[in-house]
Design a protein around this motif. Structure first.
Motif, PDB file in Angstrom:
ATOM      1  N   PHE A 110       8.860  -0.456  10.807  1.00  0.00           N
ATOM      2  CA  PHE A 110       8.862  -0.398   9.343  1.00  0.00           C
ATOM      3  C   PHE A 110       7.872   0.658   8.851  1.00  0.00           C
ATOM      4  N   TRP A 111       6.744   0.818   9.546  1.00  0.00           N
ATOM      5  CA  TRP A 111       5.738   1.804   9.144  1.00  0.00           C
ATOM      6  C   TRP A 111       6.266   3.225   9.284  1.00  0.00           C
ATOM      7  N   PRO A 141      12.790   2.801  14.264  1.00  0.00           N
ATOM      8  CA  PRO A 141      12.800   3.009  12.813  1.00  0.00           C
ATOM      9  C   PRO A 141      14.227   2.916  12.281  1.00  0.00           C
ATOM     10  N   ARG A 166       1.145   0.851   3.650  1.00  0.00           N
ATOM     11  CA  ARG A 166       2.432   1.455   4.018  1.00  0.00           C
ATOM     12  C   ARG A 166       3.075   0.698   5.188  1.00  0.00           C
ATOM     13  N   GLY A 167       4.349   0.364   5.016  1.00  0.00           N
ATOM     14  CA  GLY A 167       5.109  -0.283   6.079  1.00  0.00           C
ATOM     15  C   GLY A 167       4.922  -1.774   6.185  1.00  0.00           C
ATOM     16  N   VAL A 179       9.605  -3.913   1.904  1.00  0.00           N
ATOM     17  CA  VAL A 179       8.658  -3.144   2.708  1.00  0.00           C
ATOM     18  C   VAL A 179       7.901  -2.200   1.787  1.00  0.00           C
ATOM     19  N   PRO A 237       9.334   3.374   5.873  1.00  0.00           N
ATOM     20  CA  PRO A 237       9.528   2.247   4.942  1.00  0.00           C
ATOM     21  C   PRO A 237      10.639   2.492   3.932  1.00  0.00           C
ATOM     22  N   ALA A 297       0.865  -3.560   9.314  1.00  0.00           N
ATOM     23  CA  ALA A 297       2.213  -3.003   9.428  1.00  0.00           C
ATOM     24  C   ALA A 297       2.663  -2.872  10.877  1.00  0.00           C
TER      25      ALA A 297
END
Length: 317
Positions: free
Chosen positions: A167-168, A125, A275-276, A266, A171, A163
């Motif tokens: 990124f998830w 992340p 999301r993400g 994103v 974000p 996703a």
């Protein structure tokens, strides 16, 4: 031979561990430090795993920094013990290591001393990297080389239908980083290419038979756990994808990759199924870039045979 200076940001689970060992063994890479954060496993295990690998490799001289413990904006972290084990290295459970953790001030000093030629490689992340941009944006914008594993463009995600996990996870942090890096200084390696970097049981056995360093002793037990998880969840891979190996290899083998230049965003919603999700304009004739949007380089393909041959060469010699 000039070595590429690499600062790793990692959430050291199994594929991060393989990427770190590869970087330590590669004759053209010099690891400056590792920022260990949450992601595949909680931060305390990411730190412990990093220090354990560095100790096995006899590289306690490489500084380890404590990265983020959880995402920005109050999101709760999610971990993956089914794929990475309860402590991030499969069935292995390293004991706490008696090694120091270095401060943020020392981390910024390291970047400042090497800012013209350091390659920041983000494997988890983007929270820790986002925090650094928020604390010292001017310095971070002077870095010319960012390599990051993240996103999924026009292919299914690996944590939701659309996703990718890094990124998830955060974000908000992903957008902070992508909006602040200078144009074309970021190279993004999405699932489109990383899921082709598959370690097979045969490759694992080959590396184990020809291991030369203490750090390599963890390869077989860790990857066997990882491959077994994929055998149950996605047997079509024929092994386990080493996502995080890809951007590390690209630092010294960038010519093996084909890139497309696009602006990337994103989806930030904490509750939406989107999301993400990573968004870029892949139309044949994309719309003109809007003023203020930053263009990044997205890897869309790689020379898989050359990539895997070089990986085996580094890991067995």
């Amino acid at each position: 031979m000039d070595k590429k200076k690499v600062l790793l940001f990692a959430d050291v689970g199994i594929d991060d561990a393989v990427a770190l060992i590869y970087a330590l063994l590669h004759p053209r890479i010099r690891v400056l430090g590792v920022v260990a954060s949450f992601g595949n496993t909680p931060r305390k295990y990411a730190i412990r795993n990093t220090q354990y690998i560095l100790k096995l490799a006899g590289r306690q001289d490489i500084p380890v920094f404590a990265g983020a413990m959880q995402p920005l904006a109050g999101l709760q972290p999610a971990f993956y013990p089914d794929f990475h084990g309860p402590a991030g290295l499969g069935s292995l459970r390293p004991a706490p290591q008696r090694m120091p953790l270095y401060s943020d001030q020392e981390l910024f000093g390291l970047i400042r001393r090497n800012q013209e030629d350091v390659h920041i490689v983000n494997l988890g992340p983007l929270t820790s990297l986002a925090q650094m941009f928020l604390k010292h944006e001017k310095l971070m914008k002077q870095v010319n080389h960012y390599y990051m594993m993240g996103g999924a463009f026009l292919v299914p995600g690996n944590v939701t239908p659309i996703a990718e996990a890094n990124f998830w996870h955060d974000p908000v942090a992903a957008n902070i980083v992508l909006r602040r890096i200078r144009p074309k200084c970021a190279r993004i390696f999405p699932l489109n290419v990383t899921q082709a970097a598959v370690a097979t049981p045969c490759m694992v056995d080959q590396i184990d038979r020809r291991k030369k360093t203490r750090a390599q002793i963890i390869i077989k037990p860790a990857l066997n756990f990882y491959l077994q998880a994929y055998k149950h969840t996605n047997p079509s891979f024929g092994g386990g994808p080493l996502h995080d190996l890809v951007p590390v290899s690209a630092v010294v083998n960038e010519g093996w990759f084909t890139f497309i230049d696009r602006s990337v965003a994103v989806v930030q919603s904490a509750t939406s199924v989107a999301r993400g999700a990573s968004v870029a304009d892949f139309r044949e004739i994309p719309a003109p870039s809007e003023p203020g949007k930053i263009i990044h380089r997205i890897a869309i393909s790689m020379q898989k045979k050359a990539f895997m041959q070089e990986f085996l060469q580094v890991m067995t010699k």
